[in-house]
Design an enzyme around this catalytic site. Structure first.
Site, short mmCIF file in Angstrom:
data_model
loop_
_atom_site.label_atom_id
_atom_site.label_comp_id
_atom_site.label_asym_id
_atom_site.label_seq_id
_atom_site.Cartn_x
_atom_site.Cartn_y
_atom_site.Cartn_z
N ASP A 1 37.70 22.98 58.71
CA ASP A 1 36.58 23.75 59.48
C ASP A 1 36.75 24.20 60.74
O ASP A 1 36.32 23.92 62.04
CB ASP A 1 35.71 22.03 59.79
CG ASP A 1 35.57 21.30 58.67
OD1 ASP A 1 35.42 21.90 57.59
OD2 ASP A 1 35.57 20.16 58.81
N PHE B 1 24.38 19.23 52.50
CA PHE B 1 23.80 18.50 51.39
C PHE B 1 22.29 18.39 51.70
O PHE B 1 21.52 19.23 51.67
CB PHE B 1 24.65 17.59 51.14
CG PHE B 1 25.87 17.96 50.17
CD1 PHE B 1 26.04 17.78 48.93
CD2 PHE B 1 26.96 18.45 50.87
CE1 PHE B 1 27.20 17.93 48.26
CE2 PHE B 1 28.13 18.90 50.20
CZ PHE B 1 28.10 18.54 49.18
N TRP B 2 21.91 17.19 52.32
CA TRP B 2 20.73 16.71 52.34
C TRP B 2 19.76 17.95 52.99
O TRP B 2 19.81 18.13 54.34
CB TRP B 2 20.59 15.34 53.20
CG TRP B 2 20.95 14.07 52.44
CD1 TRP B 2 20.42 13.40 51.86
CD2 TRP B 2 22.60 13.69 52.60
NE1 TRP B 2 21.47 12.54 51.37
CE2 TRP B 2 22.53 12.53 51.59
CE3 TRP B 2 23.72 14.04 53.29
CZ2 TRP B 2 23.62 11.71 51.61
CZ3 TRP B 2 24.71 13.39 53.01
CH2 TRP B 2 24.79 12.23 52.29
N ILE C 1 25.35 17.39 60.90
CA ILE C 1 26.82 18.03 61.11
C ILE C 1 26.95 19.26 60.77
O ILE C 1 25.89 20.13 60.50
CB ILE C 1 27.57 17.13 60.08
CG1 ILE C 1 27.65 17.68 58.50
CG2 ILE C 1 27.63 15.56 60.06
CD1 ILE C 1 28.38 17.05 57.60
N GLY D 1 30.31 11.58 53.21
CA GLY D 1 29.29 11.39 52.09
C GLY D 1 28.25 10.33 52.68
O GLY D 1 27.08 10.16 51.98
N GLU E 1 26.66 23.90 52.83
CA GLU E 1 26.96 23.08 54.35
C GLU E 1 27.44 24.17 54.87
O GLU E 1 27.88 25.61 54.65
CB GLU E 1 27.62 22.06 54.16
CG GLU E 1 29.08 22.27 53.48
CD GLU E 1 29.98 21.09 53.35
OE1 GLU E 1 29.32 19.83 53.58
OE2 GLU E 1 31.16 20.89 52.97
N ASN F 1 20.89 16.78 57.28
CA ASN F 1 22.05 15.76 57.76
C ASN F 1 22.68 16.63 59.03
O ASN F 1 22.87 17.92 59.13
CB ASN F 1 23.32 15.88 56.72
CG ASN F 1 24.27 14.90 56.96
OD1 ASN F 1 24.22 13.93 57.78
ND2 ASN F 1 25.57 15.00 56.31
N HIS G 1 34.19 26.96 54.80
CA HIS G 1 33.68 26.45 56.33
C HIS G 1 34.18 27.55 57.17
O HIS G 1 34.99 27.23 58.05
CB HIS G 1 34.32 25.04 56.70
CG HIS G 1 33.60 24.41 57.53
ND1 HIS G 1 32.68 23.27 57.62
CD2 HIS G 1 33.26 24.89 59.11
CE1 HIS G 1 32.31 23.17 58.68
NE2 HIS G 1 32.34 23.88 59.83
#
Length: 351
Positions: free
Chosen positions: A51, A191-192, A172, A131, A229, A170, A303
């Site tokens: 990242d 994700f979320w 991040i 996760g 992401e 999420n 990333h």
């Protein structure tokens, strides 16, 4: 050796002169501003890297990336030429107490983002555990990036945004971006709920009063399938470009991570791919992906961040897994070009 006639010798001389002229022309093309060039050959402190983000201050380049077991809470490195890298101490000595209390399972800071705003540098960072949706984004600021400067020192500014189990995002993978009118934004997400965008208060670098995250890209409608992401937005050619990572990182050479991109006239979207499909509906044009047959040495590229260098050249900064080094996560820097239709393209060379 058979003696060559004068006319034949002149022909050979002309051919050599033409070949030499072509070679010089090719070299000039490779070094000309805007000319395409392959991946930079990197050396020194480039492993491990997850990242990464990159910025230039003066005659030096500074890179920051997710913390590793032996380099916590963040990894920092420096280069004078974009090619050879040396390690630096982490900007912050430890995870701030407020963040550790909110995410007790966290061991490192993740996915930093660096930018210069006004007279200070802003370092956004993530605190989470693998996760999990219990995550926070924090902010630290500094006057200089040079650890040798008497003005060096990072000040933690605290919480920017948090997510909890059951939220539709999420917190991040932050990325700070400023629009053409001077408005400031933070895009983030993993994700979320997909990729989010929230307006910032320019004074604090935190969400403006009443501002709420808005989804600008996602993969699917179910949590299990929403593998997207790491957003990064850049301004080029009258468009805002959203780069995201699809699929899965952190599996070494088996990582399916890859980069996709879309564009919008407004910071808030809608972002669409070359085919006109909205990124809110799973769209995204492939920007960089390892070949399916496994021939590429570097697997799972993802990333990404973009550096606009002092000479106006753009570079795509990301990590990938080196199949010749046991799948080690490795810093990668690729020249980023723009095609005739105005879309970003990456020209690679496998070392």
């Amino acid at each position: 050796m058979r003696h060559l006639g004068r006319s034949h010798s002149l022909k050979v001389l002309r051919l050599l002169l033409v070949a030499g002229t072509m070679l010089v022309g090719m070299q000039a093309l490779r070094s000309a501003p805007g000319a395409r060039s392959p991946s930079l050959r990197l050396s020194g402190d480039i492993v491990p890297t997850h990242d990464p983000v990159l910025i230039c201050q003066g005659d030096r380049y500074y890179a920051y990336s997710t913390g590793q077991r032996d380099r916590r809470p963040l990894v920092a490195r420096m280069s004078r030429d974009l090619r050879h890298w040396t390690p630096l101490p982490s900007p912050l000595a430890a995870i701030p107490g407020w963040a550790q209390a909110m995410v007790p399972a966290a061991r490192e800071m993740w996915a930093p983002d660096i930018s210069r705003v006004g007279g200070r540098y802003r370092l956004y960072y993530s605190i989470s555990s693998f996760g999990q949706q219990r995550s926070v984004i924090g902010l630290a600021t500094a006057a200089t990036l040079d650890p040798g400067s008497p003005n060096y020192g990072w000040r933690d500014e605290g919480l920017v945004i948090a997510s909890h189990t059951g939220d539709d995002f999420n917190a991040i993978d932050p990325n700070f971006v400023q629009d053409r009118q001077g408005g400031q934004w933070l895009t983030f997400g993993s994700f979320w709920g997909g990729i989010q965008l929230v307006r910032l208060d320019p004074r604090s670098g935190k969400p403006a009063d009443g501002a709420k995250p808005t989804m600008i890209a996602r993969r699917a409608t179910t949590e299990r399938e929403d593998a997207i992401e790491a957003p990064f937005i850049i301004d080029h050619g009258g468009w805002y470009w959203l780069i995201v990572s699809f699929d899965y990182c952190c599996r070494g050479v088996k990582s399916s991570y890859h980069l996709r991109v879309g564009r919008a006239r407004s910071m808030e979207g809608p972002y669409v791919d070359r085919a006109g499909r909205a990124m809110r509906d799973g769209g995204g044009t492939v920007l960089l992906r390892a070949d399916a047959e496994g021939r590429d040495r570097f697997r799972g590229p993802g990333h990404a961040a973009v550096l606009r260098d002092r000479d106006g050249r753009d570079y795509l900064v990301h990590h990938a897994y080196d199949s010749e080094a046991g799948g080690a996560p490795t810093l990668r820097i690729e020249p980023l070009h723009w095609d005739a239709a105005g879309w970003p393209v990456v020209e690679r060379e496998t070392p």
